[in-house]
Design an enzyme around this catalytic site. Structure first.
Site, short mmCIF file in Angstrom:
data_model
loop_
_atom_site.label_atom_id
_atom_site.label_comp_id
_atom_site.label_asym_id
_atom_site.label_seq_id
_atom_site.Cartn_x
_atom_site.Cartn_y
_atom_site.Cartn_z
N LYS A 66 0.92 -1.22 0.08
CA LYS A 66 -0.20 0.05 0.15
C LYS A 66 1.01 1.28 0.00
O LYS A 66 2.06 1.09 0.47
CB LYS A 66 -0.90 0.03 1.21
CG LYS A 66 -1.96 -0.99 1.17
CD LYS A 66 -2.99 -1.10 0.14
CE LYS A 66 -3.99 -2.26 -0.09
NZ LYS A 66 -3.27 -3.29 -0.67
N ASP A 67 0.23 2.26 -0.47
CA ASP A 67 1.06 3.55 -0.54
C ASP A 67 1.59 4.05 0.59
O ASP A 67 0.90 3.84 1.73
CB ASP A 67 0.09 4.57 -1.17
CG ASP A 67 -0.69 4.40 -2.54
OD1 ASP A 67 -0.33 4.97 -3.52
OD2 ASP A 67 -1.33 3.47 -2.53
N ARG A 68 2.75 4.62 0.58
CA ARG A 68 3.43 5.25 1.59
C ARG A 68 2.68 6.61 2.28
O ARG A 68 2.13 6.58 3.46
CB ARG A 68 4.73 5.70 1.64
CG ARG A 68 5.69 6.14 2.82
CD ARG A 68 7.00 6.59 2.54
NE ARG A 68 7.08 7.65 1.67
CZ ARG A 68 6.96 9.10 2.18
NH1 ARG A 68 6.69 9.16 3.49
NH2 ARG A 68 7.12 10.19 1.50
#
EC number: 5.4.99.27
Length: 388
Positions: A66-68
């Protein structure tokens, strides 16, 4: 204006929730653990969990990265022979366990066991991802473009490219470690891993390398350089990296090639526009599709070794890409660095939105919610809707 100045002013502008495929059971050999994080990558959370809870990385199952720079909720599996309870961790120069996290200000994550499941999670093992995204600076010309492009997506879907997260999960975005590995150049692979294409005067002086990089390194990266200091070969030192990190090198390169297959296919077959991507790469998006029912079912292989390509246009596109980047057939299913690389598989060429809804709308901002199947990227959609 660049994409991320519109959609990621704060982590709360980009909210992602996994919808898991596993169901809780009364008994099972694994805990299903909820992981909620803010402004930290999935891989970093796994490393912190591994370090603080003394759980080997290979024992932690997860369905996707998942995106940071976002607020995300996803799920992990951990064998029941490890103790697991509610924990929170905050990053403020270094990682520290805390009682709770200030979700509006702090960077970190919390984990919470939900119950037991019968098997571990694996990549792609979820029903869908739900996104809630705020777009800022939503001025008039952008609004017109957004609604026009959304109408195209509603009718034809959008190309199922791998997004930038797929290429940012390893140290360098400007080079591919796997290309060195396939040539048997393990020292080049290590140099690429730590520095990309940048030149380094002290490469080979392992003590200086260790002293220079040590404050920013993971423990296994320190172990790797210590191995070089002890006289290990570059290949043996490379194998010190955890297997899930090594596999990222393969995923990144194969994802790049796959994106190029799809881009070439679109440019030969459909009216298209090109939109800037990372590293001066381009992504091409169709703007009209006369054979949408065919496109809905089209799957593109990673190599074509196991899954033969019948579509002549696609076969030509793949051959052009493989020739351009000097990819050799003998590299397919090759074992290198303790892993099998360049394996075949199938990925859908097009992806279609589910449950798209506008939640809020003002003169300068819009908030939308939608769902995508596992492995598809909201940022790829947004590049088209907002045209970069």
């Amino acid at each position: 204006m660049k994409l991320y100045t519109r959609i990621k002013r704060t982590p709360e502008d980009f909210i992602v929730e996994e919808i898991p495929a596993l169901e809780l059971k009364k008994e099972g050999n694994f805990y299903l653990v909820e992981l909620k994080k803010r402004n930290v990558s999935t891989l970093e959370t796994l490393r912190v969990i591994s370090r603080f809870l003394k759980i080997p990385l290979k024992e932690i199952g997860f369905a996707g990265l998942k995106d940071r720079f976002a607020v995300t909720t996803q799920y992990l599996t951990i064998p029941t022979n490890y103790e697991i309870d509610e924990r929170c961790f905050r990053f403020n120069g270094r990682w520290k366990e805390v009682k709770n996290l200030n979700w509006e200000k702090e960077y970190g994550f919390c984990i919470k066991p939900l119950g037991k499941v019968e098997r571990p999670l694996k990549l792609g093992d979820l029903r869908e991802n739900r996104f809630t995204i705020t777009v800022r600076n939503f001025e008039k010309n952008l609004r017109e473009r957004f609604y026009r492009n959304y109408d195209i997506v509603k009718r034809y879907g959008f190309p199922n490219y791998f997004g930038e997260q797929r290429f940012g999960s390893v140290k360098s975005r400007d080079d591919f470690v796997l290309r060195y590995l396939l040539r048997g150049d393990f020292e080049g692979a290590l140099k690429s891993y730590f520095f990309g294409k940048s030149s380094v005067e002290y490469w080979g002086d392992w003590r200086k390398l260790y002293k220079t990089l040590s404050p920013t390194l993971e423990e296994y990266e320190k172990d790797l350089i210590r191995g070089l200091m002890r006289g290990l070969s570059a290949e043996k030192a490379f194998r010190i990296l955890p297997k899930n990190v090594r596999l990222m090198f393969n995923f990144a390169y194969q994802s790049f090639l796959w994106n190029e297959y799809l881009r070439e296919y679109i440019e030969e077959k459909y009216p298209f526009i090109r939109i800037p991507f990372i590293n001066n790469w381009k992504l091409s998006y169709w703007i009209e599709v006369p054979d949408v029912e065919y496109l809905k079912e089209l799957q593109i292989p990673y190599t074509g070794k196991e899954f033969k390509v019948k579509d002549k246009t696609l076969r030509r596109a793949m051959m052009r890409v493989l020739r351009k980047y000097g990819v050799k057939e003998e590299w397919f299913d090759r074992e290198v660095g303790g892993m099998v690389v360049m394996t075949d598989g199938l990925r859908k060429a097009a992806v279609f939105l589910k449950d798209f809804k506008i939640l809020e709308k003002t003169k300068n901002r819009i908030k939308v919610r939608f769902s995508l199947p596992p492995g598809s990227y909201a940022t790829v959609l947004l590049r088209f809707l907002l045209k970069g």
